[in-house]
Design an enzyme around this catalytic site. Structure first.
Site, PDB file in Angstrom:
ATOM      1  N   HIS A 182       2.673   2.029  -3.312  1.00  0.00           N
ATOM      2  CA  HIS A 182       1.692   2.597  -4.242  1.00  0.00           C
ATOM      3  C   HIS A 182       1.461   4.081  -3.939  1.00  0.00           C
ATOM      4  O   HIS A 182       1.397   4.917  -4.855  1.00  0.00           O
ATOM      5  CB  HIS A 182       0.387   1.812  -4.130  1.00  0.00           C
ATOM      6  CG  HIS A 182      -0.739   2.375  -4.952  1.00  0.00           C
ATOM      7  ND1 HIS A 182      -0.642   2.581  -6.304  1.00  0.00           N
ATOM      8  CD2 HIS A 182      -1.986   2.785  -4.598  1.00  0.00           C
ATOM      9  CE1 HIS A 182      -1.773   3.090  -6.765  1.00  0.00           C
ATOM     10  NE2 HIS A 182      -2.596   3.234  -5.740  1.00  0.00           N
ATOM     11  N   HIS A 239     -11.803   5.108  -8.342  1.00  0.00           N
ATOM     12  CA  HIS A 239     -10.355   5.296  -8.272  1.00  0.00           C
ATOM     13  C   HIS A 239      -9.672   4.642  -9.473  1.00  0.00           C
ATOM     14  O   HIS A 239      -8.753   5.201 -10.072  1.00  0.00           O
ATOM     15  CB  HIS A 239      -9.841   4.691  -6.966  1.00  0.00           C
ATOM     16  CG  HIS A 239      -8.468   5.162  -6.577  1.00  0.00           C
ATOM     17  ND1 HIS A 239      -8.053   6.468  -6.684  1.00  0.00           N
ATOM     18  CD2 HIS A 239      -7.404   4.479  -6.065  1.00  0.00           C
ATOM     19  CE1 HIS A 239      -6.804   6.583  -6.266  1.00  0.00           C
ATOM     20  NE2 HIS A 239      -6.388   5.385  -5.898  1.00  0.00           N
ATOM     21  N   HIS A 266     -20.007  -9.142 -16.926  1.00  0.00           N
ATOM     22  CA  HIS A 266     -18.670  -8.746 -17.379  1.00  0.00           C
ATOM     23  C   HIS A 266     -18.185  -9.665 -18.494  1.00  0.00           C
ATOM     24  O   HIS A 266     -17.549  -9.210 -19.449  1.00  0.00           O
ATOM     25  CB  HIS A 266     -17.697  -8.774 -16.195  1.00  0.00           C
ATOM     26  CG  HIS A 266     -16.319  -8.264 -16.537  1.00  0.00           C
ATOM     27  ND1 HIS A 266     -16.109  -7.060 -17.160  1.00  0.00           N
ATOM     28  CD2 HIS A 266     -15.079  -8.804 -16.346  1.00  0.00           C
ATOM     29  CE1 HIS A 266     -14.812  -6.867 -17.335  1.00  0.00           C
ATOM     30  NE2 HIS A 266     -14.173  -7.915 -16.863  1.00  0.00           N
ATOM     31  N   GLU A 270       0.821  -1.211   0.000  1.00  0.00           N
ATOM     32  CA  GLU A 270       0.000   0.000   0.000  1.00  0.00           C
ATOM     33  C   GLU A 270       0.859   1.266   0.000  1.00  0.00           C
ATOM     34  O   GLU A 270       0.593   2.214  -0.747  1.00  0.00           O
ATOM     35  CB  GLU A 270      -0.921  -0.012   1.235  1.00  0.00           C
ATOM     36  CG  GLU A 270      -1.717   1.256   1.447  1.00  0.00           C
ATOM     37  CD  GLU A 270      -2.745   1.523   0.356  1.00  0.00           C
ATOM     38  OE1 GLU A 270      -3.320   2.623   0.359  1.00  0.00           O
ATOM     39  OE2 GLU A 270      -2.971   0.654  -0.500  1.00  0.00           O
ATOM     40  N   HIS A 321      -4.134  -8.067 -16.816  1.00  0.00           N
ATOM     41  CA  HIS A 321      -5.473  -7.792 -17.347  1.00  0.00           C
ATOM     42  C   HIS A 321      -5.855  -6.331 -17.086  1.00  0.00           C
ATOM     43  O   HIS A 321      -6.418  -5.654 -17.955  1.00  0.00           O
ATOM     44  CB  HIS A 321      -6.463  -8.745 -16.684  1.00  0.00           C
ATOM     45  CG  HIS A 321      -7.825  -8.763 -17.303  1.00  0.00           C
ATOM     46  ND1 HIS A 321      -8.039  -9.018 -18.641  1.00  0.00           N
ATOM     47  CD2 HIS A 321      -9.059  -8.567 -16.760  1.00  0.00           C
ATOM     48  CE1 HIS A 321      -9.327  -8.974 -18.901  1.00  0.00           C
ATOM     49  NE2 HIS A 321      -9.974  -8.699 -17.775  1.00  0.00           N
TER      50      HIS A 321
END
Length: 334
Positions: free
Chosen positions: A76, A135, A243, A73, A304
């Site tokens: 990032h 986000h 999806h 975290e 992906h």
């Protein structure tokens, strides 16, 4: 102009890095690796000394410190913070340059500030799916806008092909379909529905009877914690199935558009952009199938996410090229 060109190029690659790290953080369940913001358990870096760890555990008794998640975290956040500073530099540099475009850097600055707010809300609202999806979309939008800005700074890379103007509405449709599919993918990930169906081609037997559309798109507001999801199994299956069908629709629409573009384009740059988009489209579809077949392997799932961001960026660049060709055609007519 060269300063802005270099800043834009660096920002594009840094944004790609932030997107990769964001996907890795989410997929390693490290979104709440640090339960506060912008620090980590009250510190600017992950606490390691025993008395710091003790203070962290006392401050957040419901969130035990897991070092590898906390570091995922914080790394990032460090990269995202650096990107924010770089975009601020782009904004101020453009303000003092007579030749540099002003509108896009302003939007970029506003967007990166909003992204920082979304990053904060992701933590303070305990992974609220709507915020998590927003986000992700914000990061993808940031990458696409930086590509648009880069293109504006490099007029030599703009094509002038009037015969492509009629494809502009098709490009808009392709972009709408792609953005919708990316948003649906973000909703799937944010609600931990990526493994709701683990069989091909659609889902486990009886999936039609288990569809629950109302719950699948309910915002589920009011929960204290959204980690690992709050949706029912039926709702997650519904999101997942949609999806998958969305992937097929996206494949058909984008492939059809890119085929038409390939047939009509003459400029080498436009043909290269088209070929790159076709490649990313089929790679992305293959990665989606592999996510299901291999039960969401980490590197595949990160790829992906990353390929989707780059595919969107390329489609936006192609659309901007069509817009430029449209303006060139109008000026030629006059």
């Amino acid at each position: 102009m060269k300063k802005q060109q270099w800043l834009a190029t660096i920002a594009i690659f840094l944004t790609m890095g932030v997107i990769l790290l964001g996907a890795y953080t989410r997929l390693t369940d490290a979104g709440l690796g640090c339960p506060d913001w912008p620090g980590c358990y009250g510190f600017l870096k992950v606490p390691h000394q025993e008395h710091h760890i003790a203070a962290a555990q006392q401050a957040f008794p419901d969130r035990p410190l897991v070092h590898h998640k906390a570091w995922n975290e914080m790394v990032h956040r460090y990269f995202a913070g650096s990107l924010g500073l770089l975009i601020a530099a782009i904004f101020f540099s453009s303000m003092f340059s007579r030749q540099s475009p002003k509108a896009v850097p302003t939007v970029l600055l506003l967007l990166v500030v909003f992204q920082a707010a979304l990053g904060m809300w992701t933590v303070t609202l305990n992974l609220l799916p709507l915020v998590v999806m927003g986000h992700l979309l914000g990061g993808f939008t940031l990458l696409s806008l930086l590509a648009v800005y880069w293109l504006k700074l490099h007029p030599d890379y703009k094509v002038q092909e009037p015969q492509l103007v009629s494809l502009k509405p098709f490009a808009v449709l392709a972009l709408i379909v792609l953005v919708s599919q990316i948003a649906l993918g973000g909703w799937t990930a944010a609600n931990y529905a990526a493994l709701a169906c683990i069989e091909l081609p659609v889902c486990e037997q009886g999936w039609l009877e288990r569809l629950n559309f109302s719950d699948a798109f309910d915002l589920h507001l009011g929960h204290d914690d959204y980690e690992y999801g709050v949706m029912s199994a039926e709702a997650r299956q519904t999101v997942h199935v949609l999806h998958r069908f969305g992937a097929l629709v996206t494949l058909v629409i984008l492939a059809s558009f890119l085929l038409q573009l390939w047939r009509r384009a003459k400029a080498p740059l436009m043909r290269k952009l088209t070929l790159a988009a076709v490649t990313l489209l089929f790679v992305q579809f293959s990665l989606g199938v592999m996510n299901v077949a291999l039960h969401l392997p980490l590197l595949n799932a990160v790829a992906h996410n990353f390929v989707a961001a780059n595919l969107l960026m390329l489609m936006v660049v192609i659309y901007m090229q069509l817009r430029h060709s449209s303006r060139f055609s109008a000026e030629e007519t006059l």
